[in-house]
Each structure stands twice: as C-alpha cells, then as structure tokens.
Design an enzyme around this catalytic site. Structure first.
Site, PDB file in Angstrom:
ATOM      1  N   ILE A  19      -3.003   0.045   9.897  1.00 26.60           N
ATOM      2  CA  ILE A  19      -2.427   1.366   9.630  1.00 26.60           C
ATOM      3  C   ILE A  19      -2.981   1.882   8.297  1.00 26.60           C
ATOM      4  O   ILE A  19      -2.306   1.869   7.271  1.00 26.60           O
ATOM      5  CB  ILE A  19      -0.875   1.318   9.631  1.00 26.60           C
TER       6      ILE A  19
ATOM      7  N   VAL B  34       6.673 -14.501   4.816  1.00 20.18           N
ATOM      8  CA  VAL B  34       6.619 -15.252   6.077  1.00 20.18           C
ATOM      9  C   VAL B  34       5.473 -16.263   5.982  1.00 20.18           C
ATOM     10  O   VAL B  34       4.339 -15.913   5.662  1.00 20.18           O
ATOM     11  CB  VAL B  34       6.412 -14.291   7.266  1.00 20.18           C
TER      12      VAL B  34
ATOM     13  N   THR C 203       0.827  -1.209   0.000  1.00 21.20           N
ATOM     14  CA  THR C 203       0.000   0.000   0.000  1.00 21.20           C
ATOM     15  C   THR C 203       0.866   1.266   0.000  1.00 21.20           C
ATOM     16  O   THR C 203       0.445   2.313  -0.487  1.00 21.20           O
ATOM     17  CB  THR C 203      -0.928  -0.026   1.240  1.00 21.20           C
TER      18      THR C 203
ATOM     19  N   CYS D  44      14.555   7.734 -20.649  1.00 21.36           N
ATOM     20  CA  CYS D  44      13.106   7.993 -20.648  1.00 21.36           C
ATOM     21  C   CYS D  44      12.904   9.403 -21.184  1.00 21.36           C
ATOM     22  O   CYS D  44      13.277  10.383 -20.529  1.00 21.36           O
ATOM     23  CB  CYS D  44      12.551   7.871 -19.230  1.00 21.36           C
TER      24      CYS D  44
ATOM     25  N   CYS E 280      10.018  10.915 -22.013  1.00 22.23           N
ATOM     26  CA  CYS E 280       8.873  11.675 -21.463  1.00 22.23           C
ATOM     27  C   CYS E 280       9.299  12.445 -20.218  1.00 22.23           C
ATOM     28  O   CYS E 280       8.935  13.598 -20.032  1.00 22.23           O
ATOM     29  CB  CYS E 280       7.733  10.744 -21.079  1.00 22.23           C
TER      30      CYS E 280
ATOM     31  N   CYS F 273      10.974   3.321 -23.033  1.00 17.80           N
ATOM     32  CA  CYS F 273      12.209   3.083 -22.262  1.00 17.80           C
ATOM     33  C   CYS F 273      12.301   1.718 -21.586  1.00 17.80           C
ATOM     34  O   CYS F 273      13.361   1.364 -21.063  1.00 17.80           O
ATOM     35  CB  CYS F 273      12.409   4.181 -21.220  1.00 17.80           C
TER      36      CYS F 273
ATOM     37  N   HIS G 201      -0.569  14.584   5.770  1.00 14.07           N
ATOM     38  CA  HIS G 201      -1.759  15.319   6.187  1.00 14.07           C
ATOM     39  C   HIS G 201      -1.402  16.402   7.210  1.00 14.07           C
ATOM     40  O   HIS G 201      -0.459  16.247   7.994  1.00 14.07           O
ATOM     41  CB  HIS G 201      -2.803  14.354   6.749  1.00 14.07           C
TER      42      HIS G 201
ATOM     43  N   SER H  53      -2.149   8.430  -1.848  1.00 16.35           N
ATOM     44  CA  SER H  53      -2.258   9.805  -2.361  1.00 16.35           C
ATOM     45  C   SER H  53      -0.985  10.619  -2.122  1.00 16.35           C
ATOM     46  O   SER H  53      -0.874  11.747  -2.622  1.00 16.35           O
ATOM     47  CB  SER H  53      -3.442  10.521  -1.695  1.00 16.35           C
TER      48      SER H  53
ATOM     49  N   ARG I 277      -6.604   0.047   1.653  1.00 20.01           N
ATOM     50  CA  ARG I 277      -6.420   0.447   3.050  1.00 20.01           C
ATOM     51  C   ARG I 277      -6.622  -0.781   3.937  1.00 20.01           C
ATOM     52  O   ARG I 277      -7.540  -1.576   3.686  1.00 20.01           O
ATOM     53  CB  ARG I 277      -7.441   1.509   3.446  1.00 20.01           C
TER      54      ARG I 277
HETATM   55  C1  LIG Z   1      -5.693   4.889  -1.829  1.00 18.29           C
HETATM   56  C2  LIG Z   1      -4.949   5.235  -0.580  1.00 18.29           C
HETATM   57  C3  LIG Z   1      -4.555   6.549  -0.347  1.00 18.29           C
HETATM   58  C4  LIG Z   1      -3.881   6.863   0.819  1.00 18.29           C
HETATM   59  N1  LIG Z   1      -3.411   8.122   0.977  1.00 18.29           N
HETATM   60  C5  LIG Z   1      -2.706   8.443   2.074  1.00 18.29           C
HETATM   61  C6  LIG Z   1      -2.169   9.736   2.215  1.00 18.29           C
HETATM   62  O1  LIG Z   1      -2.279  10.578   1.332  1.00 18.29           O
HETATM   63  N2  LIG Z   1      -1.528  10.037   3.364  1.00 18.29           N
HETATM   64  C7  LIG Z   1      -1.374   9.138   4.374  1.00 18.29           C
HETATM   65  O2  LIG Z   1      -0.829   9.492   5.402  1.00 18.29           O
HETATM   66  N3  LIG Z   1      -1.807   7.868   4.237  1.00 18.29           N
HETATM   67  C8  LIG Z   1      -2.453   7.504   3.102  1.00 18.29           C
HETATM   68  N4  LIG Z   1      -2.886   6.237   2.930  1.00 18.29           N
HETATM   69  C9  LIG Z   1      -2.554   5.241   3.937  1.00 18.29           C
HETATM   70  C10 LIG Z   1      -1.113   4.769   3.776  1.00 18.29           C
HETATM   71  O3  LIG Z   1      -0.836   4.452   2.435  1.00 18.29           O
HETATM   72  C11 LIG Z   1      -0.921   3.544   4.663  1.00 18.29           C
HETATM   73  O4  LIG Z   1      -1.309   3.871   5.973  1.00 18.29           O
HETATM   74  C12 LIG Z   1       0.521   3.069   4.702  1.00 18.29           C
HETATM   75  O5  LIG Z   1       1.052   2.921   3.411  1.00 18.29           O
HETATM   76  C13 LIG Z   1       0.572   1.738   5.438  1.00 18.29           C
HETATM   77  O6  LIG Z   1       1.870   1.278   5.429  1.00 18.29           O
HETATM   78  P1  LIG Z   1       2.215  -0.186   5.906  1.00 18.29           P
HETATM   79  O7  LIG Z   1       3.683  -0.276   5.946  1.00 18.29           O
HETATM   80  O8  LIG Z   1       1.444  -0.505   7.136  1.00 18.29           O
HETATM   81  O9  LIG Z   1       1.561  -1.128   4.790  1.00 18.29           O
HETATM   82  P2  LIG Z   1       2.192  -1.685   3.429  1.00 18.29           P
HETATM   83  O10 LIG Z   1       2.840  -0.640   2.643  1.00 18.29           O
HETATM   84  O11 LIG Z   1       1.133  -2.479   2.765  1.00 18.29           O
HETATM   85  O12 LIG Z   1       3.343  -2.628   3.946  1.00 18.29           O
HETATM   86  C14 LIG Z   1       3.109  -3.902   4.468  1.00 18.29           C
HETATM   87  C15 LIG Z   1       4.154  -4.805   3.882  1.00 18.29           C
HETATM   88  O13 LIG Z   1       4.031  -6.096   4.469  1.00 18.29           O
HETATM   89  C16 LIG Z   1       4.393  -7.032   3.480  1.00 18.29           C
HETATM   90  N5  LIG Z   1       3.873  -8.340   3.851  1.00 18.29           N
HETATM   91  C17 LIG Z   1       2.579  -8.749   3.899  1.00 18.29           C
HETATM   92  N6  LIG Z   1       2.503 -10.052   4.236  1.00 18.29           N
HETATM   93  C18 LIG Z   1       3.775 -10.487   4.418  1.00 18.29           C
HETATM   94  C19 LIG Z   1       4.357 -11.738   4.740  1.00 18.29           C
HETATM   95  N7  LIG Z   1       3.615 -12.826   4.928  1.00 18.29           N
HETATM   96  N8  LIG Z   1       5.701 -11.827   4.824  1.00 18.29           N
HETATM   97  C20 LIG Z   1       6.488 -10.733   4.618  1.00 18.29           C
HETATM   98  N9  LIG Z   1       5.981  -9.517   4.287  1.00 18.29           N
HETATM   99  C21 LIG Z   1       4.648  -9.391   4.183  1.00 18.29           C
HETATM  100  C22 LIG Z   1       3.736  -6.476   2.218  1.00 18.29           C
HETATM  101  O14 LIG Z   1       4.297  -6.994   1.036  1.00 18.29           O
HETATM  102  C23 LIG Z   1       3.955  -4.988   2.382  1.00 18.29           C
HETATM  103  O15 LIG Z   1       5.112  -4.529   1.709  1.00 18.29           O
HETATM  104  C24 LIG Z   1      -3.584   5.871   1.781  1.00 18.29           C
HETATM  105  C25 LIG Z   1      -3.974   4.554   1.538  1.00 18.29           C
HETATM  106  C26 LIG Z   1      -4.642   4.233   0.371  1.00 18.29           C
HETATM  107  C27 LIG Z   1      -5.014   2.823   0.090  1.00 18.29           C
END
Ligand SMILES: Cc1cc2nc3c(=O)[nH]c(=O)nc-3n(C[C@H](O)[C@H](O)[C@H](O)COP(=O)(O)OP(=O)(O)OC[C@H]3O[C@@H](n4cnc5c(N)ncnc54)[C@H](O)[C@@H]3O)c2cc1C
Length: 480
Positions: A335, A173, A41, A400, A402, A440, A50, A46, A311
C-alpha cells in the site's frame, strides 16, 4: 479467546479497517509493534488526499484512490481530525508535458472526478502568482485535500476502541501458525488467536506473509524525503503544486499542509533497509533544485525540519489486496501512495472480502460513529480561549510557545492514548514549531509522568528504546 479478526499493523490501513469492522457485531484485535498507532509510514508522508485522477482506472490503486477520496469528508466530520480540500495544480513547464496533463484529465473523467480544468499560463499566474512564469499549462483538480495523517490514525483507532476493538500496541508479531481453522499469532507479550488475519503490516507485510507460510511477494522500501519550511512562507501557494509525474513518482511537490506551513518533497529512491529514515544532503539538493524550477521563491534556507518515509513497493507496483493461498489469511499489502487517500475504500473492500470468505457480518446496534473533537486552543477566538481557561485553568497554561499549545490539550492527548513525546506532538503539535521541542519537551515529559504515573526515565520519544532521560548513575549501576 478467539477473535473473529486479527489485524496486523496499526497504520492508516489497519486503523481504517479496524474502525470499519467495529460497525459489525464481531470481535477484532488490532496488533501494532510500535508504542502507538500510526508510527510507521502513515505519519511520514505528504498528507495529501489525492484528487482521484492520478492513477489509471484499470489499476486497483487508481480505482481505490477516487473511492477513498470521497469518504474523507464524512470521516473528518465524525472523528474531528484536520482535513480540507484545497485543490491542486499539476504544472507543465514544456510542450512535451501537455500530453501528460491530458492523460491525467482522461483518467479523472473516466472515473467521474468532477471539476478538472486545464489552465493556461495567464490563469496560473492569476491564481498562483508564485509559480514560475515559465509554466505553460496546468491541470486543476478541486477534489484534492490535505490532512493530518497521524491525527486521522489516532481518531480512527480511538473510535474503533470505543466500539469494542482491542488495541494491542507494543506487540511485534514474531510468529504465525494455523491450527485447524484458527490462526495463532505470537508476540513477546502474548499469544492471540483469530479466525481471520488481515496482513496490514506495511513495509513488513512480506515478512508477515512469510511467517504464515504464504510469502509470495517482496516489498522494497522506496524512500521519500520531505522538508518543512518556515511559517514565513505560509500562503505562498494556496494549492498543492505537482510537477508532471514520472513513471516512479508523482514528483517533488509544494504542499500547503493542513496546519498551514509549506512542505516540499518527497524524493523517490530505493533503499536497502526498511528502517532507513535518514535524510541526506543529496535528497535535500534534489528536492530544492526541482521545486525551485516550479516555485522559484522557495529556498533551502527556509527549511526548519526534515523527515523521511518509506513506501512499501511491490514488484507489480499495485496494491496486493485479497485472500492468500491459506484460508483465513488476507493480504492488504504494497500500500504505497495513494494508500492514505485510498484507505477508507480499502476498508470497505475488506468488509466485502471477509464476507466472501465466510465471515458473518451483521451491523452492531451499538455503533457510535463519533468521538469528541480535540480542542486546538490556538485556533479559538480570544473570547473562546478566555472562557475555556476560566472553566479549566490548564488551558490557560501554554506549554509549547512556538505553536501556542496549552497544558489542557496535552493532558487530553495523554488521556486519549498518547504515551510518548511523538504521540503528544502528533496529536497537539507541541514540539513541531520553530524550536522543535527545545522549550517544551521537559514539561511534556512531566505531564506524561503525572498522567500515566511512570518515571521520567521510562518516557520515550516514539516507543521502543528511544528514551529521552537516562536513569541516575547509581540506578544504572544497581540495575547492572
Ligand atoms: C514520503 C511519502 C509520501 C506519501 N504521501 C502520500 C500522500 O500524500 N497521499 C497518499 O495517499 N499516500 C501517500 N503516501 C503513501 C501512504 O503514506 C501509505 O500508503 C500509507 O501510509 C500506508 O499505510 P499502512 O498502514 O499500509 O502502512 P504503515 O503506516 O507503515 O503501517 C504498517 C504498520 O504495521 C506495523 N508492523 C510492521 N511489522 C509488524 C509486526 N511484525 N507486528 C506488528 N505490527 C507490525 C508497523 O509498525 C506499522 O505501524 C506516501 C508515502 C511516503 C513514504
């Protein structure tokens, strides 16, 4: 070896925690199932830091949003990724939305967020003439910023590795068990041992908790579709434009991304699959019909690319951060937004939690806070470009067209960890422009082949089985 801390999940949360822990004299491994960090994610959002006033001060999300917001300037300075504070406007289109603006202003004031102002229609028109004349008021927040979220993940992980964190990509994992005080984490490639596990697995954090025998929450994916617009609209609005938020979402936004192009979105729809990253005709219609109410000059015809992110939503809608029922297993789950904003504050909180749980944390004397700032050839002056190309001719060869990305930048990105086409794209922007890699991609693949010494047929778009080139027929038959 038994690591002090195993972090499962290399999204922005796992990477920020890994980098924060690398300040201390402990051993840490960051375990990620994808080919590179930030491919969950954290690369599909976006990209907004914030302003700090969106969440109620009583919630963990609301507190960490503002605490995290304030830490991004230092991180950007140290790690060299793109971040700028461009401000935001939350726009009211009707009288009954004014109370929402006042509520957001109150949240901000109670948290100490500076500079919040209520603007009337005239001020809105003077500052942002492309916002609808029907807008009657807006809440202005100067503290909002935009960031390249994937660049942030790469920079955080690179710095963590520089400071001794073991980065284990391509390691899904598959099993977790406890033997005495030690946690054993299975992946198909290797078994890792640690005293503490931090569960930062995003959408799969519920599954990871179940594997460890402490499953107590469920994560439902809520999809957000985003639409990138043609460069023609660069500068159309200067700030991030929010409508008045609803109970489940901050609404459909107009986002001047860090790179200058406009993006509109995201939608907010629950989906069944944690892998459903499709964009839909209905999603597109929803985005453009909402966005044009606030900024009428935007049209679906301007869309050049689209993507979706998921999300990680729990039943409580709040972050789940803290120790579980089994000693040493700590959740950093649920999160969802504003997780990117809050990430640095979440990392600081995790240090406190680990200390409370008995991990001895003393500062390391060798911590290096910075990494070399990546070169962005297109943003240099002509003189600087000529000087650089004279020193290293690979910067004089544009790959690239562009986005005007040079061979030198692509080689540097590979040497700093990119091993996939998306890894190059998200580090350098090669393939992000109008032709979307049509021109590219082949050259980027040759550069990966040269730098990493792997055959073209082993190169993937984003890891796993996303290969781009098929082996020749005879090779396929032989391997069968
Ligand atoms: C459309 C959208 C817009 C958003 N816009 C904003 C914004 O503008 N501002 C903001 O603050 N937040 C925003 N968010 C929220 C934000 O993107 C997330 O809160 C944040 O990226 C979460 O990070 P994370 O590390 O918890 O999750 P992730 O980035 O999903 O990381 C989790 C990681 O765990 C790994 N994983 C999963 N299972 C396993 C396993 N079994 N073994 C090993 N690894 C594993 C995955 O591959 C992944 O890389 C947005 C979310 C969405 C969906």
């Amino acid at each position: 070896m038994v690591y002090d801390v195993l972090i499962i999940g290399g999204g922005v949360i796992g990477c920020t925690i890994a980098r924060e822990l690398s300040r201390y004299a402990i051993t840490t491994a960051l375990i990620e199932k994808e080919g590179e960090v930030g491919f969950g994610t954290s690369k599909a959002n976006s990209g907004i830091i914030h302003g700090g006033h969106h969440g109620p001060p009583e919630t963990l999300k609301g507190q960490l949003e503002w605490e995290g917001n304030q830490q991004w300037d230092t991180l950007c300075e140290e790690l060299g990724f793109g971040f700028k504070r461009i401000g935001e406007l939350t726009v009211a289109m009707a009288e009954d939305q004014l109370a929402t603006l006042e509520k957001l202003q109150d949240y901000g004031t109670r948290k100490g967020v500076p500079g919040l102002e209520l603007w009337d229609g005239d001020r809105i028109q003077a500052e942002e003439p492309h916002i609808s004349e029907e807008a009657i008021a807006a809440l202005y927040a100067p503290t909002t910023g935009v960031i390249n979220p994937y660049e942030a993940c790469f920079g955080l992980a690179e710095n963590a590795v520089l400071n001794g964190v073991a980065l284990k990509c391509d390691r899904p994992v598959t099993g977790i068990r406890q033997e005495g005080e030690t946690w054993i984490v299975e992946t198909p490639q290797e078994t890792l041992q640690g005293r503490f596990i931090l569960n930062a697995a995003g959408l799969y954090a519920d599954k990871i908790a179940e594997m460890a025998g402490v499953g107590s929450f469920r994560i439902r994916p809520r999809k957000g579709e985003e639409y990138l617009l043609d460069k023609r609209l660069q500068g159309f609005v200067k700030r991030v434009i929010f409508p008045c938020p609803t109970a489940v979402s901050k609404g459909i936004l107009v986002i001047p991304t860090y790179d200058g192009t406009l993006m509109v979105g995201p939608t907010a729809e629950y989906v069944d699959s944690k892998e459903d990253l499709t964009t839909t005709a209905a999603g597109g219609q929803n985005v453009f019909s909402h966005v044009t109410q606030v900024v009428p000059g935007i049209s679906p015809r301007d869309c050049i690319a689209e993507f979706a992110g998921l999300r990680a939503v729990t039943d409580s809608e709040d972050f789940i951060i803290g120790p579980s029922a089994k000693r040493g297993f700590i959740n950093v789950a649920g999160i969802q937004s504003p997780g990117l904003t809050a990430a640095p504050a979440i990392a600081t909180l995790l240090v406190e939690i680990l200390r409370d749980e008995g991990l001895s944390l003393t500062h390391s004397d060798d911590f290096i806070p910075t990494i070399p700032k990546p070169i962005h050839f297109a943003s240099l002056s002509t003189e600087e470009q000529m000087e650089l190309a004279a020193k290293d001719p690979s910067y004089g060869r544009i790959v690239c067209r562009c986005e005007f990305i040079s061979e030198g930048e692509i080689r540097d990105s590979i040497r700093r960890g990119a091993s996939t086409l998306d890894g190059i794209k998200f580090r350098t922007r090669a393939g992000m422009g109008r032709c979307q890699g049509g021109f590219c991609t082949g050259r980027c693949m040759e550069l990966i082949q040269e730098e990493l010494g792997i055959p073209l047929t082993a190169i993937t778009k984003r890891g796993g089985d996303s290969w781009v080139a098929r082996p020749r027929h005879e090779e396929v038959s032989q391997s069968c």
